[in-house]
Design a protein around this motif. Structure first.
Motif, PDB file in Angstrom:
ATOM      1  N   ASP A  42       0.892  -1.330   0.030  1.00  0.00           N
ATOM      2  CA  ASP A  42       0.082   0.129   0.095  1.00  0.00           C
ATOM      3  C   ASP A  42       0.798   1.365  -0.151  1.00  0.00           C
ATOM      4  N   PRO A  45      -0.913   5.561   3.747  1.00  0.00           N
ATOM      5  CA  PRO A  45      -1.772   5.116   4.879  1.00  0.00           C
ATOM      6  C   PRO A  45      -3.270   5.187   4.830  1.00  0.00           C
ATOM      7  N   THR A  48      -5.171   1.812   4.382  1.00  0.00           N
ATOM      8  CA  THR A  48      -4.973   0.836   5.468  1.00  0.00           C
ATOM      9  C   THR A  48      -6.183   1.086   6.450  1.00  0.00           C
ATOM     10  N   GLN A  49      -6.593   2.227   6.411  1.00  0.00           N
ATOM     11  CA  GLN A  49      -7.667   2.910   7.425  1.00  0.00           C
ATOM     12  C   GLN A  49      -8.866   1.906   7.214  1.00  0.00           C
ATOM     13  N   VAL A  51      -8.759  -1.517   6.740  1.00  0.00           N
ATOM     14  CA  VAL A  51      -8.371  -2.873   7.046  1.00  0.00           C
ATOM     15  C   VAL A  51      -8.900  -3.175   8.223  1.00  0.00           C
ATOM     16  N   VAL A  56      -0.863  -4.937   9.314  1.00  0.00           N
ATOM     17  CA  VAL A  56      -0.271  -3.929   8.654  1.00  0.00           C
ATOM     18  C   VAL A  56       0.910  -3.616   8.903  1.00  0.00           C
ATOM     19  N   TRP A  60       9.464  -3.829   6.593  1.00  0.00           N
ATOM     20  CA  TRP A  60       9.506  -5.219   5.674  1.00  0.00           C
ATOM     21  C   TRP A  60      10.729  -5.736   5.546  1.00  0.00           C
ATOM     22  N   PHE A  77      -1.870  -9.608   4.377  1.00  0.00           N
ATOM     23  CA  PHE A  77      -1.266  -8.610   5.350  1.00  0.00           C
ATOM     24  C   PHE A  77      -1.163  -7.609   4.312  1.00  0.00           C
ATOM     25  N   TYR A  78      -0.971  -6.224   4.910  1.00  0.00           N
ATOM     26  CA  TYR A  78      -0.702  -5.346   4.122  1.00  0.00           C
ATOM     27  C   TYR A  78       0.883  -4.722   4.677  1.00  0.00           C
ATOM     28  N   ILE A  79       1.462  -4.160   3.503  1.00  0.00           N
ATOM     29  CA  ILE A  79       2.803  -3.671   3.906  1.00  0.00           C
ATOM     30  C   ILE A  79       2.602  -2.045   3.550  1.00  0.00           C
ATOM     31  N   LEU A  80       2.699  -1.245   4.532  1.00  0.00           N
ATOM     32  CA  LEU A  80       2.599   0.238   4.284  1.00  0.00           C
ATOM     33  C   LEU A  80       4.072   0.750   3.819  1.00  0.00           C
TER      34      LEU A  80
END
Length: 146
Positions: A42, A45, A48-49, A51, A56, A60, A77-80
């Motif tokens: 992503d 930010p 991801t709000q 999710v 998150v 990484w 899963f998310y990677i910001l």
């Protein structure tokens, strides 16, 4: 003819809803016997709000990614990456680093708890204000897909 808000709402089709249990069961039935994590990179930010109940990550590193991937309870899963805030060169470098680390972590985890592959989504700027195409190319490069 003037319409009221209530009459407009009444004319709309019924909203589609699926409770979380049914959604989880449907997803699980598609993945029986194997675990293929969905990795969402992503760029900002604000994405991801929305999710819910998913990790998150802002770190990484291969170690951190391996920890999340090896958790049998994590299917997504998310990677910001926050690359939208960077100039294009730094955004490309970060996207390449993240995807290369994801590939390394997935190799380390392959076979653990049924991990058999991966899916990656670049959740880039939908209004194309960011470096969308550059980042997709950088992710492909980090995954060695070129």
């Amino acid at each position: 003819t003037k319409k009221t808000l209530d009459s407009l709402k009444a004319s709309l089709p019924r909203e589609y809803q699926m409770d979380e249990y049914r959604l989880a069961a449907k997803n699980a039935s598609l993945q029986i016997g194997r675990r293929v994590p969905l990795v969402v990179i992503d760029d900002d930010p604000t994405g991801t709000q929305t999710v819910h109940s998913l990790p998150v990550l802002g770190d990484w590193s291969v170690e951190n990614l391996s920890s999340v991937i090896s958790d049998p309870g994590v299917s997504c899963f998310y990677i910001l990456s926050n690359t939208r805030a960077l100039d294009v060169e730094r955004a490309r470098a970060r996207a390449t680093e993240i995807s290369a680390n994801v590939k390394t972590a997935l190799k380390q985890c392959r076979g653990l708890d049924g991990v058999s592959g991966y899916r990656i989504v670049s959740r880039g700027d939908s209004t194309l204000r960011g470096h969308f195409f550059d980042e997709v190319e950088a992710i492909a490069s980090g995954l060695q897909l070129e």
